[in-house]
Design a protein around this motif. Structure first.
Motif, mmCIF file in Angstrom:
data_model
loop_
_atom_site.group_PDB
_atom_site.id
_atom_site.type_symbol
_atom_site.label_atom_id
_atom_site.label_comp_id
_atom_site.label_asym_id
_atom_site.label_seq_id
_atom_site.Cartn_x
_atom_site.Cartn_y
_atom_site.Cartn_z
ATOM 1 N N LEU A 185 0.809 -1.213 0.000
ATOM 2 C CA LEU A 185 0.000 0.000 0.000
ATOM 3 C C LEU A 185 0.849 1.273 0.000
ATOM 4 O O LEU A 185 0.482 2.261 -0.634
ATOM 5 N N ALA A 186 1.986 1.256 0.690
ATOM 6 C CA ALA A 186 2.800 2.467 0.872
ATOM 7 C C ALA A 186 3.227 3.124 -0.448
ATOM 8 O O ALA A 186 3.039 4.333 -0.601
ATOM 9 N N PRO A 187 3.788 2.406 -1.408
ATOM 10 C CA PRO A 187 4.171 3.076 -2.662
ATOM 11 C C PRO A 187 2.987 3.679 -3.400
ATOM 12 O O PRO A 187 3.098 4.749 -4.002
ATOM 13 N N SER A 188 1.843 3.025 -3.345
ATOM 14 C CA SER A 188 0.661 3.544 -4.006
ATOM 15 C C SER A 188 0.194 4.849 -3.365
ATOM 16 O O SER A 188 -0.123 5.819 -4.059
ATOM 17 N N LEU A 189 0.165 4.887 -2.028
ATOM 18 C CA LEU A 189 -0.242 6.109 -1.334
ATOM 19 C C LEU A 189 0.760 7.239 -1.564
ATOM 20 O O LEU A 189 0.372 8.392 -1.761
ATOM 21 N N ALA A 190 2.052 6.907 -1.548
ATOM 22 C CA ALA A 190 3.071 7.932 -1.797
ATOM 23 C C ALA A 190 2.947 8.472 -3.216
ATOM 24 O O ALA A 190 3.097 9.671 -3.454
ATOM 25 N N GLY A 191 2.651 7.616 -4.167
ATOM 26 C CA GLY A 191 2.447 8.060 -5.547
ATOM 27 C C GLY A 191 1.228 8.963 -5.671
ATOM 28 O O GLY A 191 1.240 9.943 -6.422
ATOM 29 N N GLU A 192 0.176 8.645 -4.927
ATOM 30 C CA GLU A 192 -1.014 9.497 -4.931
ATOM 31 C C GLU A 192 -0.689 10.883 -4.366
ATOM 32 O O GLU A 192 -1.100 11.907 -4.924
ATOM 33 N N THR A 252 -0.537 9.541 6.814
ATOM 34 C CA THR A 252 -0.441 10.941 6.404
ATOM 35 C C THR A 252 0.795 11.094 5.532
ATOM 36 O O THR A 252 1.609 10.176 5.441
ATOM 37 N N TRP A 253 0.923 12.252 4.899
ATOM 38 C CA TRP A 253 2.103 12.493 4.059
ATOM 39 C C TRP A 253 2.597 13.908 4.270
ATOM 40 O O TRP A 253 1.859 14.795 4.653
ATOM 41 N N GLU A 254 3.898 14.064 4.025
ATOM 42 C CA GLU A 254 4.570 15.364 4.037
ATOM 43 C C GLU A 254 5.383 15.452 2.756
ATOM 44 O O GLU A 254 5.945 14.460 2.319
ATOM 45 N N ALA A 255 5.432 16.641 2.169
ATOM 46 C CA ALA A 255 6.200 16.813 0.936
ATOM 47 C C ALA A 255 6.962 18.120 0.983
ATOM 48 O O ALA A 255 6.499 19.099 1.553
ATOM 49 N N GLU A 256 8.138 18.095 0.400
ATOM 50 C CA GLU A 256 8.959 19.295 0.250
ATOM 51 C C GLU A 256 9.254 19.471 -1.236
ATOM 52 O O GLU A 256 9.683 18.535 -1.900
ATOM 53 N N VAL A 257 9.002 20.669 -1.727
ATOM 54 C CA VAL A 257 9.262 20.989 -3.130
ATOM 55 C C VAL A 257 10.296 22.106 -3.158
ATOM 56 O O VAL A 257 10.146 23.112 -2.482
ATOM 57 N N ARG A 302 7.252 12.025 1.971
ATOM 58 C CA ARG A 302 7.408 11.065 3.062
ATOM 59 C C ARG A 302 6.024 10.585 3.478
ATOM 60 O O ARG A 302 5.128 11.393 3.733
ATOM 61 N N LEU A 303 5.855 9.279 3.541
ATOM 62 C CA LEU A 303 4.605 8.694 3.997
ATOM 63 C C LEU A 303 4.776 8.303 5.459
ATOM 64 O O LEU A 303 5.759 7.641 5.817
ATOM 65 N N LEU A 304 3.854 8.736 6.285
ATOM 66 C CA LEU A 304 3.921 8.447 7.721
ATOM 67 C C LEU A 304 2.741 7.563 8.115
ATOM 68 O O LEU A 304 1.619 7.768 7.647
ATOM 69 N N LYS A 305 3.018 6.605 8.960
ATOM 70 C CA LYS A 305 1.947 5.776 9.523
ATOM 71 C C LYS A 305 1.944 6.014 11.023
ATOM 72 O O LYS A 305 2.921 5.725 11.707
ATOM 73 N N ASN A 306 0.854 6.574 11.504
ATOM 74 C CA ASN A 306 0.717 6.936 12.920
ATOM 75 C C ASN A 306 1.860 7.838 13.369
ATOM 76 O O ASN A 306 2.390 7.683 14.466
ATOM 77 N N VAL A 354 4.941 8.038 12.279
ATOM 78 C CA VAL A 354 6.288 7.487 12.120
ATOM 79 C C VAL A 354 6.559 7.271 10.628
ATOM 80 O O VAL A 354 5.710 6.734 9.904
ATOM 81 N N LYS A 355 7.763 7.686 10.178
ATOM 82 C CA LYS A 355 8.114 7.546 8.759
ATOM 83 C C LYS A 355 8.011 6.084 8.344
ATOM 84 O O LYS A 355 8.572 5.198 8.971
ATOM 85 N N HIS A 356 7.274 5.858 7.259
ATOM 86 C CA HIS A 356 7.011 4.502 6.792
ATOM 87 C C HIS A 356 7.571 4.256 5.391
ATOM 88 O O HIS A 356 7.992 3.153 5.067
#
Length: 128
Positions: free
Chosen positions: A50-57, A83-88, A109-113, A115-117
């Motif tokens: 699931l993680a790569p798919s969510l990060a791609g979204e 949740t996600w965080e992004a830097e551009v 960065r994809l975070l789960k609860n 914590v970086k996932h």
């Protein structure tokens, strides 16, 4: 097993019943332990898929917001806890200079609860 007693009644002795229950307890303990491990492995592997798919979204959403360099945050309605965080940021010196640069480094960065996932980084842009 099932030996005859002196009074003619047949059945199992207490020792035979205790041995059978001990063997049953050992087998059930092993089966339950394997079941717990398989559930844990299933959850971990589904998160890894699931993680790569969510990060791609999230990356797609960030790229739609270009060309403003900034930090962004978001969450996924369908996947609570993620949740996600992004830097551009602009990439200098490769595709233009300064404000005219249209090449961006996008780091998600994809975070789960909290914590970086999972992490995903790419470059996006075009020629001026």
């Amino acid at each position: 097993m099932g030996s005859k007693r002196q009074d003619g009644a047949s059945g199992f002795t207490l020792l035979e019943v205790m041995i059978a229950l001990s063997i049953l307890a050992l087998v059930l303990t092993a089966v339950l332990r394997l079941h717990g491990q398989s559930l844990s492995l299933l959850e971990r592997s589904s998160n890894e898929i699931l993680a790569p798919s969510l990060a791609g979204e999230a990356l797609s959403q960030v790229i739609r917001e270009l060309p403003e360099p900034r930090s962004l945050r978001g969450s996924f309605e369908s996947f609570p806890g993620f949740t996600w965080e992004a830097e551009v940021s602009r990439v200098e010196g490769l595709a233009g200079e300064g404000e005219n640069s249209r090449l961006f480094r996008v780091h998600v960065r994809l975070l789960k609860n909290g914590v970086k996932h999972f992490s995903l980084e790419t470059f996006h842009g075009g020629l001026p």
